[in-house]
Design an enzyme around this catalytic site. Structure first.
Site, PDB file in Angstrom:
ATOM      1  N   SER A   1      29.008  48.002  79.500  1.00 18.59           N
ATOM      2  CA  SER A   1      30.154  49.401  79.576  1.00 18.59           C
ATOM      3  C   SER A   1      30.012  50.246  77.721  1.00 18.59           C
ATOM      4  O   SER A   1      29.440  49.593  76.876  1.00 18.59           O
ATOM      5  CB  SER A   1      31.339  48.587  79.609  1.00 18.59           C
ATOM      6  OG  SER A   1      32.873  49.317  78.144  1.00 18.59           O
TER       7      SER A   1
ATOM      8  N   SER B   1      38.557  45.078  84.390  1.00 18.59           N
ATOM      9  CA  SER B   1      37.814  46.403  85.277  1.00 18.59           C
ATOM     10  C   SER B   1      37.632  45.620  86.392  1.00 18.59           C
ATOM     11  O   SER B   1      37.663  44.505  86.704  1.00 18.59           O
ATOM     12  CB  SER B   1      36.835  46.581  85.016  1.00 18.59           C
ATOM     13  OG  SER B   1      36.274  48.096  85.303  1.00 18.59           O
TER      14      SER B   1
ATOM     15  N   LYS C   1      41.235  44.091  88.750  1.00 24.01           N
ATOM     16  CA  LYS C   1      42.117  44.962  88.235  1.00 24.01           C
ATOM     17  C   LYS C   1      43.474  44.411  89.356  1.00 24.01           C
ATOM     18  O   LYS C   1      44.884  44.879  88.840  1.00 24.01           O
ATOM     19  CB  LYS C   1      41.625  46.357  88.489  1.00 24.01           C
ATOM     20  CG  LYS C   1      41.249  47.370  87.353  1.00 24.01           C
ATOM     21  CD  LYS C   1      41.116  48.738  87.637  1.00 24.01           C
ATOM     22  CE  LYS C   1      40.449  49.424  86.666  1.00 24.01           C
ATOM     23  NZ  LYS C   1      39.952  51.105  86.230  1.00 24.01           N
TER      24      LYS C   1
ATOM     25  N   ASN D   1      44.572  48.008  84.023  1.00 22.73           N
ATOM     26  CA  ASN D   1      42.821  47.899  82.934  1.00 22.73           C
ATOM     27  C   ASN D   1      44.250  46.879  81.615  1.00 22.73           C
ATOM     28  O   ASN D   1      42.336  47.371  80.842  1.00 22.73           O
ATOM     29  CB  ASN D   1      42.960  49.114  83.418  1.00 22.73           C
ATOM     30  CG  ASN D   1      43.054  50.293  82.395  1.00 22.73           C
ATOM     31  OD1 ASN D   1      44.338  49.979  82.643  1.00 22.73           O
ATOM     32  ND2 ASN D   1      42.586  51.063  82.196  1.00 22.73           N
TER      33      ASN D   1
ATOM     34  N   ALA E   1      40.862  57.664  97.183  1.00 21.05           N
ATOM     35  CA  ALA E   1      42.614  57.267  96.335  1.00 21.05           C
ATOM     36  C   ALA E   1      42.471  56.148  96.247  1.00 21.05           C
ATOM     37  O   ALA E   1      42.345  54.998  96.600  1.00 21.05           O
ATOM     38  CB  ALA E   1      42.851  57.504  97.572  1.00 21.05           C
ATOM     39  N   GLY E   2      41.099  55.905  95.323  1.00 19.81           N
ATOM     40  CA  GLY E   2      40.375  54.334  95.253  1.00 19.81           C
ATOM     41  C   GLY E   2      40.713  53.493  93.968  1.00 19.81           C
ATOM     42  O   GLY E   2      42.384  55.078  93.722  1.00 19.81           O
TER      43      GLY E   2
ATOM     44  N   ALA F   1      40.191  54.936  90.661  1.00 25.19           N
ATOM     45  CA  ALA F   1      40.752  56.050  89.127  1.00 25.19           C
ATOM     46  C   ALA F   1      41.285  56.911  90.376  1.00 25.19           C
ATOM     47  O   ALA F   1      42.589  57.453  89.756  1.00 25.19           O
ATOM     48  CB  ALA F   1      39.312  56.512  89.846  1.00 25.19           C
TER      49      ALA F   1
ATOM     50  N   GLY G   1      34.160  62.998  83.194  1.00 31.24           N
ATOM     51  CA  GLY G   1      35.577  62.347  83.148  1.00 31.24           C
ATOM     52  C   GLY G   1      35.020  61.669  81.850  1.00 31.24           C
ATOM     53  O   GLY G   1      36.192  60.712  81.310  1.00 31.24           O
TER      54      GLY G   1
END
Ligand code: NAD
Length: 288
Positions: free
Chosen positions: A22, A69, A73, A94, A134-135, A137, A258
């Site tokens: 990350s 994360s 979540k 989150n 449509a997950g 994010a 992103g």
């Protein structure tokens, strides 16, 4: 580091698995140094099994909060004391803020997405949006955009396990916001082309374009796009995805990866914990 960490340093965590890759620890710690804030942000490898103890440790160690994360979540929600209304609509958290032992869950992915557009002086309120995926994010973006005033939304998904999620998002948006949402099967390419042509923004939240699908895109025909629209890929590695290349070929004026969303979701969490504005331009210049 030695100068910075002392007996008063306040801890903020990141609980996920895997998580060592990350960018968030560097982003937050660099911001703390820049602003002279006495906080430290550390990543902890926490899966579903460790999550209840880890969340309790936020209270017992007096941490200011944590990012959450995958895969935690959704699982974290019953472990919290309060839930922000948008996080409730999204069904995911989150960011956790600890106020004297009371833990509140937020989601900043959607606000981060909207803020990243505002940073570019782009406003999609009152406009139509087409989005694939449509997950995690996708849901955050869809719910936030609808709450913020996007007028119409066409959601495309494949018939996989997230189809039910997409149905839920459409129902919630239509029942709880002024946005009119519709769900389409991504296999219906005529509808996909028609809805994108009629939209001010197309966003891909599927991760197609990221490893191992970095040579793939859901839109390979530049004629799907028009010049005045926004094309936004939530993927940020690689920096230029196949979708972005197709959009650029079509002469689209506003094409984004992103990174802006990544940065601004962090900035929203930073503000919730510290009350201060993250120095986003500084971070963008040195980290990205
Ligand atoms: P997820 O697994 O929760 O959802 C994936 C979605 O993509 C689902 O709707 C699924 O149906 C769809 N999908 C998967 N494979 C597909 C395919 N081959 N064709 C069409 N649709 C497909 O994932 P997520 O957590 O929502 O992450 C999705 C992407 O968003 C990833 O690339 C991730 O890196 C990115 N992301 C970016 C940010 C950011 O700040 N920029 C934040 C979160 C996620």
């Amino acid at each position: 580091m030695v100068d910075r960490i002392d007996g008063h340093t306040i801890l903020i965590g990141l609980m996920a698995y895997p998580i060592r890759h990350s960018m968030s620890p560097t982003m937050h710690n660099t911001s703390f140094v820049k602003l002279g804030l006495n906080y430290a942000y550390l990543a902890f490898e926490v899966g579903n099994k460790e999550l209840p103890d880890a969340i309790q440790s936020i209270r017992s160690l007096g941490m200011r909060g944590s990012n959450i994360s995958m895969p935690n979540k959704q699982k974290v929600i019953p472990l919290l004391d309060k839930l922000d209304p948008v996080a409730k609509m999204v069904g995911a958290v989150n960011t956790i803020v600890n106020d004297d032992g009371v833990l509140t869950g937020y989601t900043t992915d959607g606000t981060g997405f909207m803020k990243s557009l505002a940073d570019e002086n782009l406003d999609i309120r009152g406009e139509k949006m087409t989005i694939s995926g449509a997950g995690g994010a996708g849901t955050a973006i869809e719910i936030q955009a609808a709450n913020d005033g996007v007028k119409e939304m066409s959601i495309f998904n494949i018939k996989d396990a997230t189809w039910a999620n997409a149905e839920r998002n459409v129902k919630i948006i239509n029942e709880q916001t002024d946005c009119k949402a519709q769900l389409f099967d991504l296999a219906d390419q005529d509808a996909f082309k028609r809805e994108i042509a009629d939209s001010a923004i197309y966003c891909d939240s599927t991760g197609v374009g990221m490893k191992p699908l970095e040579d793939k895109t859901l839109v390979s025909d530049p004629s799907f796009f028009h010049k005045d629209m926004i094309v936004y890929d939530t993927v940020y590695a690689p920096r230029t995805t196949k979708l972005m290349t197709v959009a650029e070929e079509a002469g689209v004026n506003h094409v984004f990866n992103g990174l802006g969303m990544m940065l601004e979701q962090g900035a929203e969490a930073f503000k919730l914990w510290t009350g201060e504005d993250m120095p986003v331009d500084y971070i963008r210049n040195i980290l990205f």
